[in-house]
Design an enzyme around this catalytic site. Structure first.
Site, PDB file in Angstrom:
ATOM      1  N   GLU A 182       0.834  -1.205   0.000  1.00  0.00           N
ATOM      2  CA  GLU A 182       0.000   0.000   0.000  1.00  0.00           C
ATOM      3  C   GLU A 182       0.870   1.256   0.000  1.00  0.00           C
ATOM      4  OE1 GLU A 182      -3.000   0.378  -0.766  1.00  0.00           O
ATOM      5  OE2 GLU A 182      -3.433  -1.751  -0.831  1.00  0.00           O
ATOM      6  N   GLY A 506      -3.740  29.353   9.720  1.00  0.00           N
ATOM      7  CA  GLY A 506      -3.916  30.608  10.432  1.00  0.00           C
ATOM      8  C   GLY A 506      -2.753  30.994  11.319  1.00  0.00           C
TER       9      GLY A 506
END
Length: 672
Positions: A182, A506
Site C-alpha cells: 500500500e 492561520g
C-alpha cells in the site's frame, strides 16, 4: 583368537530418517517459480479469506507472481484496484522466499499499526496453515525473540516487519527482497530523508539478486507514489482478453458516455451491463469474459507480451531480454470476486452523491474500483510562466529597488541550501543568490562554511554593497544540536534565527518564540536560544499570491535568467488542496515532488523579512531606506557621497503598535 562383539539392534528406518533430515538443508533445491510453489503449497487461511481452501491462482496472477520470483527482474510495481488478490500474492511470495530461496526479506506497511495488524491477521495464519513452512520455522508457536511482530527468523533467512512512517525503520537492514505494501499510504518524504522507495532500495544494495516489490491502490494524481513507480517501469503491462465476437485481444475499460467502448447498460439498470469491444463494438457479458479468461494475456503498449511460461516476447512473437523493471496495472472488472452489475451500482451511487456536492464516494470508486488516481482541483504556481518571465540580471548582484537582504537556510544530510532575497518597497522581491554548500552538518567545523557565506557582501547596482540583514535557519531534522550551537555562537547581533515550521492553518508567519537549547549531552538548557515557530502554510499562501502578480511593483517577484531549472521545480514543488483534518476539511500545502528546498528557503526568507518588520513599513520609511541604499546621484562615476546617518534608535519612528526601533534596521550596513 577373535572376540565376539554384541551389537545392539537398531531401527535402520529411523537412522535413514535422521540422515535425510540432517542432509536436507545441503541438498540442491530444484528451481520452481512462485506460481508453481503456491499451487503446490499455498493455502488460504480462514482469518483472511472468504473461503478457507487451497490456493488456486486467477489467470492474470501467474505472470505477476512469476515476475516476483524471476531473478532477472529487479523491480515489480503493481498498480491495482481492490479485490484482485494482491495481498495473497505477497503472502505467497514471503513464504516462497523463506522456504524455497532462503532469502532475507523486509516488508513495510504505511504505519507500525498496519504492520502489526498484517502480521497477526495475514502472516501468522499463513505460516500456521502452509505445512511446508514448518520446515523453516519449526518454532512458530514458541515465544522467542525470533518470533515477534517485528521479526520472523527462519532457517537460513529472516523477515523484518516495519511501519514506513519513521526513517529509523529503514536503517540497519540488509536484505535481498524489499516489499512496500500500500505504497500510496506512505509519506512522500519520510522525515526529510527521502521517499520510502528510495530508502527501501538502499536496503537491497549489494544483494546478489536484489528484488523490490511495490504495490498499492493509487490515490491522488500528482501525489501517487505507485503511479510514479509504474510510469518509470521499463515495460508497463495491462491484461487483455479475447473478444468473443472478433477474437481481438482487448483491454476491459470503464469507458464513458462519450466513448463507444467500455461498460454500457440500459436505463440505469446495472443488471444489463455489458462491455463493448473497442475493435468491433460487440458486447461481452461477464459470463463471456470468465468463459475465456484462461486465454488472457499481459500486453504492453508497444506490443510486448508475456507468454504462458512467463517469457517476454515482442509484438512479432520473438523472445526478448527480460526487462529489469516491470509494471502491472489491473482493475476490479477482471476479478471474479465482484460482479460487473455491482461495479455499476457503486458508480451510480457515487454519481448521485457527487451531483449533490459530495465527491468522496466517486473518489473512492476511481481509486479502489478503477485502480486509477483521482485528480483533485488544486492551486499551484505555473512553473513555465515563472521561468518565462526571468530577467537578464546576474546573480549575486542586488538590483535597483532591492533595499534589504534576507536569507533562508535549509539543512540536508550532505549540504546547506541557501536562497538570498532582496526586499524592496511594497515587499517587491528579487532573487539575489541560490547557493548549495556541500557540507556534513554533523561536523560542527563544516558550519563555518555556512557562516562564511552568510557574511558575504553583495554588490548593489547603485554602488556599494549590502550584507544579509536577517537569516532564518531550519533546526528540524537530524542536526538540531549543531544548528542551535551555530545560532548561539553567531550571537544576537548576527540576526540568525533558529526556526521550526508550523503548518497549522492561520498560524502567523512570525509566530511566538520559545526558549530552547540543548547542551552537548542533548539535555535542554533553560533560557537558551530562542526557537521561532514559522507559519509555513501562511507564508506559502502569501508567496503564492505574490507569484500571481504579473507587473513589477509591490509584491512582484523577480527571477534571474542565471537560475537553473531545478530552482523553479523546487519553488513550485507544492500545491494547495483541500484535505481532511480532525476538525473537518482545510486547504493545506502538499508536496508533489520530493525536492522542495527552494520553497522552504523562500518561506524562511519571508519569515526573516517579518523579523525586520518590513511588512509594516510606511511609505516614509521606505523612502528613508532608499536614500541610504540607492541615493540619487547624477554622476555614478563621480565620488560617492557619504551614507546618510540613520536616526538613533530612540528617534526612529515606531511601527503601529510596536515599540520604537522595531520598524527600522538597527545597524544597517551599507558601503557606498
Amino acid at each position: 583368537m577373535g572376540r565376539k562383539i554384541n551389537l545392539r539392534l537398531v531401527d535402520l528406518t529411523e537412522i535413514d530418517k535422521a540422515l535425510r533430515a540432517g542432509l536436507r538443508s545441503l541438498a540442491a533445491v530444484e528451481p520452481i517459480s512462485l506460481s508453481d510453489w503456491a499451487a503446490k503449497h499455498f493455502y488460504l487461511s480462514a482469518e483472511s479469506s472468504y473461503v478457507e481452501q487451497r490456493w488456486q491462482a486467477y489467470p492474470y496472477q501467474h505472470a505477476i507472481m512469476n515476475a516476483i520470483s524471476n531473478d532477472e527482474i529487479e523491480e515489480v510495481t503493481f498498480m491495482k484496484s481492490a479485490r484482485v488478490g494482491y495481498t495473497k500474492m505477497i503472502l505467497a511470495a514471503i513464504g516462497y522466499f523463506a522456504e524455497h530461496k532462503r532469502r532475507n526479506q523486509a516488508l513495510w506497511q504505511p504505519t507500525d499499526d498496519d504492520s502489526d495488524e498484517f502480521c497477526k491477521t495475514e502472516l501468522e495464519p499463513m505460516i500456521r496453515d502452509v505445512p511446508v513452512m514448518e520446515t523453516v520455522f519449526p518454532g512458530f508457536l514458541a515465544k522467542s525473540k525470533d518470533n515477534t511482530l517485528k521479526q520472523k527468523r527462519f532457517l537460513g533467512s529472516s523477515l523484518h516487519l516495519r511501519g514506513g512512517k519513521a526513517a529509523k525503520n529503514y536503517r540497519r537492514l540488509s536484505v535481498d527482497v524489499a516489499i512496500l505494501d500500500e505504497l500510496d499510504g506512505f509519506d512522500i518524504d519520510v522525515e526529510k530523508e527521502g521517499s520510502p522507495v528510495t530508502l527501501a532500495r538502499k536496503r537491497i544494495e549489494g544483494a546478489t539478486f536484489p528484488k523490490l516489490v511495490t504495490g498499492s491502490t493509487p490515490k491522488l494524481k500528482g501525489f501517487s507514489l505507485i503511479e510514479a513507480r509504474f510510469d518509470q517501469a521499463d515495460k508497463r503491462f495491462y491484461v487483455h482478453v479475447p473478444c468473443p465476437h472478433c477474437g481481438e485481444m482487448i483491454r476491459l475499460r470503464w469507458g464513458g458516455k462519450d466513448k463507444a467502448f467500455g461498460f454500457k447498460w440500459v436505463n440505469d439498470d446495472p443488471d444489463t451491463v455489458m462491455h463493448a469491444c473497442e475493435q468491433c463494438g460487440g458486447l461481452m457479458s461477464q459470463a463471456d469474459y470468465l468463459a475465456g479468461w484462461q486465454h488472457s494475456r499481459w500486453i504492453a503498449a508497444d506490443g510486448t507480451w508475456i507468454d504462458d511460461q512467463s517469457n517476454y516476447r515482442d509484438a512479432a512473437g520473438e523472445l526478448i531480454a527480460t526487462p529489469k523493471r516491470i509494471g502491472f496495472h489491473i482493475w476490479t472488472a477482471y476479478s471474479p470476486q465482484t460482479s460487473w452489475a455491482q461495479i455499476v451500482r457503486e458508480f451510480l451511487s457515487a454519481k448521485t452523491k457527487a451531483s449533490g456536492g459530495d465527491k468522496s464516494e466517486l473518489k473512492t470508486f476511481v481509486n479502489t474500483t478503477l485502480g486509477e488516481t483521482w485528480e483533485e482541483e488544486v492551486e499551484k504556481a505555473d512553473l513555465h510562466a515563472l521561468m518565462a518571465r526571468a530577467e537578464s540580471y546576474p546573480l549575486r548582484q542586488v538590483q535597483m529597488g532591492g533595499l534589504v537582504l534576507v536569507a533562508g537556510v535549509d539543512t540536508q544530510d550532505n549540504r546547506f541550501e541557501v536562497v538570498v532575497w532582496a526586499i524592496g518597497r511594497g515587499e517587491e522581491m528579487w532573487v539575489v543568490d541560490y547557493m548549495v554548500i556541500e557540507a556534513n552538518p554533523a561536523d560542527e567545523r563544516d558550519w563555518d562554511k555556512l557562516g562564511t557565506y552568510l557574511d558575504t557582501r553583495f554588490d548593489h547596482v547603485a554602488g556599494g554593497s549590502l550584507r544579509i540583514e536577517a537569516a532564518a535557519l531550519d533546526t528540524g531534522g537530524h542536526f538540531t544540536h549543531q544548528a542551535y550551537n551555530f545560532v548561539r555562537h553567531a550571537g544576537a547581533s548576527s540576526r540568525i534565527y533558529a526556526i521550526r515550521g508550523e503548518p497549522r492553518q492561520g498560524h502567523p508567519v512570525k509566530g511566538r518564540a520559545s526558549m530552547q537549547d540543548v547542551n552537548w549531552r542533548g539535555k535542554v538548557i533553560k533560557n537558551g536560544i530562542k526557537l521561532w515557530h514559522v507559519g509555513t502554510d501562511t507564508a506559502k499562501d502569501l508567496l503564492f499570491g505574490r507569484l500571481k502578480v504579473t507587473q513589477p511593483g509591490p509584491g512582484y517577484v523577480h527571477f534571474s535568467k542565471d537560475l537553473p531549472a531545478e530552482f523553479y521545480h523546487q519553488l513550485t514543488a507544492e500545491v494547495r488542496m483541500l484535505q481532511k483534518v480532525a476538525s473537518g476539511e482545510q486547504y493545506r500545502w502538499v508536496k508533489v515532488r520530493q525536492r522542495n528546498e527552494v520553497l522552504d528557503c523562500t518561506v524562511y526568507g519571508i519569515f526573516a523579512a517579518h523579523t525586520l518588520d518590513l511588512h509594516r513599513y510606511t511609505e516614509r520609511m521606505w523612502q528613508k531606506l532608499e536614500e541610504v541604499v540607492q541615493p540619487k546621484n547624477g554622476d555614478l562615476f563621480g565620488e560617492s557621497p557619504a551614507a546618510p546617518a540613520l536616526p538613533a534608535p530612540s528617534a526612529r519612528p515606531a511601527a503601529s503598535g510596536r515599540s520604537a526601533g522595531n520598524g527600522w534596521l538597527d545597524g544597517l550596513e551599507v558601503n557606498l
